[in-house]
Design an enzyme around this catalytic site. Structure first.
Site, mmCIF file in Angstrom:
data_model
loop_
_atom_site.group_PDB
_atom_site.id
_atom_site.type_symbol
_atom_site.label_atom_id
_atom_site.label_comp_id
_atom_site.label_asym_id
_atom_site.label_seq_id
_atom_site.Cartn_x
_atom_site.Cartn_y
_atom_site.Cartn_z
ATOM 1 N N HIS A 138 -17.987 14.706 -21.046
ATOM 2 C CA HIS A 138 -17.741 13.680 -22.075
ATOM 3 C C HIS A 138 -16.518 14.070 -22.925
ATOM 4 O O HIS A 138 -15.606 13.264 -23.123
ATOM 5 C CB HIS A 138 -19.005 13.562 -22.926
ATOM 6 C CG HIS A 138 -18.928 12.651 -24.105
ATOM 7 N ND1 HIS A 138 -19.663 11.485 -24.199
ATOM 8 C CD2 HIS A 138 -18.236 12.737 -25.266
ATOM 9 C CE1 HIS A 138 -19.393 10.887 -25.355
ATOM 10 N NE2 HIS A 138 -18.539 11.639 -26.030
ATOM 11 N N GLU A 139 -16.486 15.293 -23.388
ATOM 12 C CA GLU A 139 -15.371 15.728 -24.236
ATOM 13 C C GLU A 139 -14.066 15.834 -23.438
ATOM 14 O O GLU A 139 -13.007 15.471 -23.925
ATOM 15 C CB GLU A 139 -15.694 17.067 -24.909
ATOM 16 C CG GLU A 139 -16.969 17.083 -25.739
ATOM 17 C CD GLU A 139 -17.017 16.032 -26.837
ATOM 18 O OE1 GLU A 139 -15.945 15.556 -27.259
ATOM 19 O OE2 GLU A 139 -18.120 15.658 -27.259
ATOM 20 N N HIS A 142 -12.630 12.459 -23.132
ATOM 21 C CA HIS A 142 -11.889 12.056 -24.339
ATOM 22 C C HIS A 142 -10.455 12.584 -24.256
ATOM 23 O O HIS A 142 -9.498 11.890 -24.562
ATOM 24 C CB HIS A 142 -12.539 12.634 -25.600
ATOM 25 C CG HIS A 142 -13.712 11.851 -26.102
ATOM 26 N ND1 HIS A 142 -13.770 10.481 -26.070
ATOM 27 C CD2 HIS A 142 -14.875 12.255 -26.692
ATOM 28 C CE1 HIS A 142 -14.917 10.072 -26.607
ATOM 29 N NE2 HIS A 142 -15.602 11.134 -26.976
ATOM 30 N N HIS A 148 -15.446 6.045 -26.098
ATOM 31 C CA HIS A 148 -16.896 5.844 -25.968
ATOM 32 C C HIS A 148 -17.213 4.480 -25.351
ATOM 33 O O HIS A 148 -16.525 3.497 -25.641
ATOM 34 C CB HIS A 148 -17.563 5.914 -27.347
ATOM 35 C CG HIS A 148 -17.669 7.307 -27.874
ATOM 36 N ND1 HIS A 148 -17.540 7.601 -29.200
ATOM 37 C CD2 HIS A 148 -17.888 8.489 -27.240
ATOM 38 C CE1 HIS A 148 -17.682 8.908 -29.372
ATOM 39 N NE2 HIS A 148 -17.884 9.475 -28.197
#
Ligand SMILES: [Zn+2]
Length: 407
Positions: A138-139, A142, A148
């Site tokens: 997830h990070e 980014h 998101h």
């Protein structure tokens, strides 16, 4: 397949795509966390050919669980840090550790030096969060410029967000629609994206799905088919020759000899059933029952911490498959279904995550009913994440002739 509404507010140049993001890993990060970091990079590397991972990132060829090898590789990496910093100057993303135990997990959006992250450098602040593979991905996503899922411009079609509660708690930024939203145009909204929060991320709850059956799909930390598709498309990763992939698959830029397949489809062209064909359940007009034992086993390939057991339920052409979940033994019933769950691909769009099931009670009422599938065969996946203790799911299946039922 659903189509996202066009986003006219932004031009495609709003987000600058980085050609690379060298990553440095802070020495304070513990071995256990480094393994997750290395696995995350390995996972992304397999999905795409961009040099973000392979060449310019300080390499860690860690194997899950092999700490000694990891340590020796990290030493090599540390020796390279100075050169990397000199070569790339500010364009270095750092994975660093916070002193505080709980600071949340966060990452700047986009490559250092890009318009969404002009002065930024850090990718991921670790602590408790880096040991969860999906959170780490997830990070990293980014840092690749992916926002998101609940911040997409079309999210209000899918999510009911209490604006009063958002304002009362000062969450306008976290729960707003993201200004860097061009990446969302590449895939339909996916409740099972690794970029979505658990519906209980904020207490009291401030968001829920309009599609109630998908409430517990939010926050799941499997990396979805669309997550990787989105990264590959955004970076225009491709192969010289496109393979004739089937069932929604596409040529894997990380290995052009095979396709990336939606969950439950196998083989180089995504046209093979699970277990080499031995996990196909032939439906009959009478109900039949199947129990699938499920516990996490590291196979060398499931870097994400999930062990999945796939079956296809096959019926004669034109028949409708029905499935009923009879029993969940030793399942943890919790929003996001992260410990264990079942995904039945019963909806027309089998590339987007279908509702995940981990409860057979009032928390997931639809799971107690007969599920009618429009897909033949229907893919059914039973998974466990990091849970080595035995669990089992029992379901029944049959086919019906809709033309008789409604004729
Ligand atoms: Zn995030």
């Amino acid at each position: 397949m659903e189509v996202d509404p066009p986003n006219t507010a932004l031009s495609p140049t709003t987000v600058v795509r980085p050609s690379h993001i060298p990553i440095l890993i802070n020495n304070a990060i513990e071995d256990k966390e480094k393994i997750t970091v290395a696995d995350g990079q390995e996972y992304l590397k397999r999905q795409r050919e961009d040099d973000w991972i392979e060449n310019r990132v300080a390499r860690i060829e860690a194997q899950n669980g092999k700490l000694d090898k990891l340590r020796s590789d990290v030493k090599v990496e540390e020796a390279k840090l100075e050169n990397l910093e000199r070569e790339y100057k500010s364009e270095v993303a750092r994975i660093k550790k916070r002193r505080e135990f709980f600071t949340g997990c966060r990452s700047k959006l986009g490559a250092p030096g890009s318009r969404s992250n002009p002065g930024g450098e850090e990718v991921l602040e670790t602590g408790h969060c880096a040991v969860i593979f999906g959170t780490h991905i997830h990070e990293l996503m980014h840092s690749l410029g992916i926002i998101h899922e609940h911040s997409r411009p079309d999210r209000d079609d899918k999510l009911n967000i209490s604006q009063a509660e958002v304002v009362r708690r000062g969450l306008q930024v976290d729960m707003g629609i993201d200004q860097w939203s061009t990446t969302t145009l590449l895939t339909p909204f996916d409740h099972g994206s690794v970029m979505a929060y658990d519906i209980n991320h904020y207490e009291p709850q401030i968001m829920s799905a309009w599609d109630k059956d998908s409430d517990y799909t939010f926050g799941n930390r499997r990396v979805s088919f669309h997550d990787m598709y989105k990264v590959n498309k955004f970076y225009e990763c491709s192969c010289p020759t496109e393979l004739p992939c089937q069932n929604g698959g596409y040529t894997n830029p990380g290995d052009c000899s095979k396709c990336n397949c939606p969950r439950g489809w196998f083989g180089a062209l995504c046209n093979e059933a699970p277990c080499g064909g031995s996990c196909v359940l032939i439906a009959k007009p009478e109900w039949q029952t199947k129990t699938v034992n499920s516990s996490y086993v590291f196979t060398g390939d499931n870097l994400d911490g999930f062990t999945s057991y796939f079956h296809h339920i096959q019926a004669p052409y034109g028949m409708t498959i029905e499935i009923k979940i009879e029993k969940l033994d030793n399942f943890i019933c919790r929003s996001s279904c992260n410990h264990n769950g079942i995904e039945i691909k019963y909806r027309m769009d089998h590339m987007t995550t279908n509702p995940l099931i981990c409860c057979l009670n009032e928390q997931q009422p639809f799971a107690q009913k007969v599920i009618s599938s429009v897909k033949n065969p229907t893919v059914i996946e039973v998974y466990s994440k990091d849970r080595t203790e035995p669990a089992a799911a029992t379901f029944s299946y049959r086919y019906i002739d809709e033309s008789i039922r409604f004729g």
